[in-house]
Design a protein around this motif. Structure first.
Motif, PDB file in Angstrom:
ATOM      1  N   GLU A  41      10.172   2.909 -37.366  1.00  0.00           N
ATOM      2  CA  GLU A  41      11.090   3.619 -36.475  1.00  0.00           C
ATOM      3  C   GLU A  41      12.246   4.127 -37.335  1.00  0.00           C
ATOM      4  OE1 GLU A  41      12.706   2.584 -32.196  1.00  0.00           O
ATOM      5  OE2 GLU A  41      13.974   1.650 -33.704  1.00  0.00           O
ATOM      6  N   ASN A  46      11.622   6.377 -30.232  1.00  0.00           N
ATOM      7  CA  ASN A  46      11.896   4.964 -29.998  1.00  0.00           C
ATOM      8  C   ASN A  46      10.529   4.294 -29.881  1.00  0.00           C
ATOM      9  OD1 ASN A  46      12.286   2.464 -28.745  1.00  0.00           O
ATOM     10  ND2 ASN A  46      13.850   3.222 -27.347  1.00  0.00           N
ATOM     11  N   PHE A  68      12.706  -2.765 -37.073  1.00  0.00           N
ATOM     12  CA  PHE A  68      13.947  -2.438 -36.390  1.00  0.00           C
ATOM     13  C   PHE A  68      15.128  -2.720 -37.322  1.00  0.00           C
ATOM     14  CE2 PHE A  68      11.647  -3.622 -32.263  1.00  0.00           C
ATOM     15  CZ  PHE A  68      11.382  -2.296 -31.954  1.00  0.00           C
ATOM     16  N   ALA A  72      20.958  -0.788 -35.124  1.00  0.00           N
ATOM     17  CA  ALA A  72      20.521   0.109 -34.054  1.00  0.00           C
ATOM     18  C   ALA A  72      20.437  -0.582 -32.706  1.00  0.00           C
ATOM     19  CB  ALA A  72      19.164   0.715 -34.403  1.00  0.00           C
ATOM     20  N   ARG A  73      20.310  -1.901 -32.705  1.00  0.00           N
ATOM     21  CA  ARG A  73      20.203  -2.674 -31.469  1.00  0.00           C
ATOM     22  C   ARG A  73      20.937  -3.995 -31.659  1.00  0.00           C
ATOM     23  NH1 ARG A  73      15.190  -0.251 -32.205  1.00  0.00           N
ATOM     24  NH2 ARG A  73      14.235   0.752 -30.382  1.00  0.00           N
ATOM     25  N   SER A  74      21.569  -4.486 -30.622  1.00  0.00           N
ATOM     26  CA  SER A  74      22.234  -5.776 -30.737  1.00  0.00           C
ATOM     27  C   SER A  74      21.191  -6.884 -30.913  1.00  0.00           C
ATOM     28  CB  SER A  74      23.060  -6.062 -29.484  1.00  0.00           C
ATOM     29  OG  SER A  74      22.203  -6.397 -28.390  1.00  0.00           O
ATOM     30  N   MET A  77      19.616  -7.742 -27.604  1.00  0.00           N
ATOM     31  CA  MET A  77      18.640  -6.751 -27.147  1.00  0.00           C
ATOM     32  C   MET A  77      17.351  -6.851 -27.947  1.00  0.00           C
ATOM     33  SD  MET A  77      17.551  -4.456 -25.199  1.00  0.00           S
ATOM     34  CE  MET A  77      18.994  -4.172 -24.171  1.00  0.00           C
ATOM     35  N   LEU A  78      17.438  -7.151 -29.245  1.00  0.00           N
ATOM     36  CA  LEU A  78      16.230  -7.346 -30.037  1.00  0.00           C
ATOM     37  C   LEU A  78      15.416  -8.523 -29.491  1.00  0.00           C
ATOM     38  CD1 LEU A  78      17.688  -6.711 -33.576  1.00  0.00           C
ATOM     39  CD2 LEU A  78      15.859  -5.381 -32.497  1.00  0.00           C
ATOM     40  N   GLN A  80      15.471  -9.639 -26.361  1.00  0.00           N
ATOM     41  CA  GLN A  80      14.916  -9.196 -25.080  1.00  0.00           C
ATOM     42  C   GLN A  80      13.698  -8.296 -25.300  1.00  0.00           C
ATOM     43  OE1 GLN A  80      19.244  -8.218 -23.635  1.00  0.00           O
ATOM     44  NE2 GLN A  80      17.896  -7.962 -21.870  1.00  0.00           N
ATOM     45  N   THR A  81      13.810  -7.387 -26.268  1.00  0.00           N
ATOM     46  CA  THR A  81      12.707  -6.486 -26.581  1.00  0.00           C
ATOM     47  C   THR A  81      11.486  -7.264 -27.044  1.00  0.00           C
ATOM     48  OG1 THR A  81      14.236  -4.711 -27.183  1.00  0.00           O
ATOM     49  CG2 THR A  81      11.991  -4.561 -28.050  1.00  0.00           C
ATOM     50  N   HIS A 109      22.861   5.931 -37.192  1.00  0.00           N
ATOM     51  CA  HIS A 109      23.329   4.971 -36.191  1.00  0.00           C
ATOM     52  C   HIS A 109      24.848   4.803 -36.204  1.00  0.00           C
ATOM     53  CE1 HIS A 109      19.303   3.962 -35.042  1.00  0.00           C
ATOM     54  NE2 HIS A 109      18.980   3.599 -36.268  1.00  0.00           N
ATOM     55  N   THR A 123      21.167 -11.972 -37.248  1.00  0.00           N
ATOM     56  CA  THR A 123      20.290 -11.443 -36.195  1.00  0.00           C
ATOM     57  C   THR A 123      19.138 -12.401 -35.927  1.00  0.00           C
ATOM     58  OG1 THR A 123      20.842  -9.141 -36.701  1.00  0.00           O
ATOM     59  CG2 THR A 123      18.756  -9.538 -35.573  1.00  0.00           C
TER      60      THR A 123
END
Length: 336
Positions: A41, A46, A68, A72-74, A77-78, A80-81, A109, A123
């Motif tokens: 990505e 996306n 990822f 780009a993502r908290s 959120m990672l 949750q994804t 970003h 992370t």
């Protein structure tokens, strides 16, 4: 030389005009017996909806993303994804993370690249805290969060976390904290050297290095006209070295090709892609890519698979290959 590791496939999403086309390629990988399919990505699609579509339209093949970028993502959120894709794929998903590159983080970003490794480490910590369920409290150098919790049931087997890293410190971190390592642009000897860093990291984390899935990406093109395959692969490898941020080039230089890297980077400053390709020595092309006749490609894969600690070889196609080229390459690899 035997080939007794898994075979993974990489989707080059830029080659596909629709998500349905990408799903069809994933199905081809599954039909050919590949163990996993992954995709990058950058600034295109996306990939979460693409991964979801592939999960819903395949049965057995594992799915992954390479990778990822945390800016780009908290981290929440990672997590949750990852848990959502775990559900969508019936447990076939692995979460791919990596420090990314200054260009992507800062120019796309609008973030700050440094401290890249610390951000990646934290992370992982946060994702694992979400995996553990309950209220998440995390107070690190980069992330400071708490007081909320994941509001669905967490599975007993949440997605593994793979890291795409290159340098000694980053690979040591991978061995210490991650479940998998996805390197790219390594020779067989370069992999052996870096696997020592992975093992040291695992020991620091009181973990078994055998539990870290090692799946190097190899740029691959098998064709009866071996010179044609090598010519196209040469352009791809030179572009990765010169245009994809500093880290690939630094890694290739450390593996014995500093003069070639310097020349390729100078050509990239002029956007002279022909000169970039010409600056890549034949020896380096042969070491970093599997390009040539079907048997030459299979021999390269056997050499990488023979490196102790490698669990899978991940087939990444070369830019410009036709669909017939891809299917011929997959057929050549299916004979391993």
């Amino acid at each position: 030389m035997a080939f007794d590791v898994a075979l993974d496939g990489v989707l080059m999403l830029s080659d596909h005009s629709t998500i349905d086309d990408a799903v069809a390629q994933a199905r081809r990988y599954e039909d050919c017996g590949f163990a996993r399919v992954s995709m990058g990505e950058v600034t295109g699609w996306n990939v979460v909806p693409v991964l979801t579509a592939i999960a819903r339209e395949t049965e057995d093949i594992g799915i992954s993303n390479d990778v990822f970028a945390p800016p780009a993502r908290s981290p929440a959120m990672l997590a949750q994804t990852a848990l959502t894709l775990h559900e969508a794929s019936d447990g076939r998903y692995r979460l791919g993370l990596g420090p990314s590159s200054p260009a992507l983080v800062e120019r796309w970003h609008s973030g700050e690249f440094d401290p890249a490794l610390r951000r990646t480490r934290e992370t992982i910590d946060v994702v694992r805290a979400v995996y553990e369920g309950g209220k998440v409290e995390y107070h690190g150098e980069v992330f400071d969060m708490g007081g909320m919790s994941y509001d669905r049931q967490v599975p007993d087997d949440p997605p593994a976390i793979d890291l795409a890293t290159l340098g000694p410190t980053a690979v040591e971190m991978t061995g210490r904290f991650a479940d998998g390592w996805v390197p790219q642009l390594f020779t067989a000897d370069g992999l052996r050297d870096r696997l020592g860093d992975l093992e040291r990291g695992a020991e620091m984390g009181d973990r078994a290095v055998d539990d870290v899935r090692v799946a190097p990406i190899v740029r691959t093109f098998a064709h009866e006209d071996g010179d044609h395959a090598r010519s196209m692969a040469r352009q791809m490898v030179a572009f990765l070295i010169g245009a994809y941020g500093p880290f690939y080039g630094n890694s290739v230089a450390d593996q014995g090709y500093p003069d070639a890297v310097e020349e390729i980077r100078a050509a990239w400053e002029e956007k002279d892609t022909a000169a970039m390709a010409a600056a890549l020595p034949d020896e380096a092309l042969e070491a970093f890519a599997a390009a040539g006749t079907p048997e030459e490609v299979r021999e390269h894969y056997r050499e990488i698979a023979a490196v102790e600690g490698v669990d899978a070889v991940r087939c990444g196609f070369v830019a410009g290959m036709s669909q017939d080229d891809k299917e011929g390459t997959m057929a050549a690899l299916s004979e391993l």
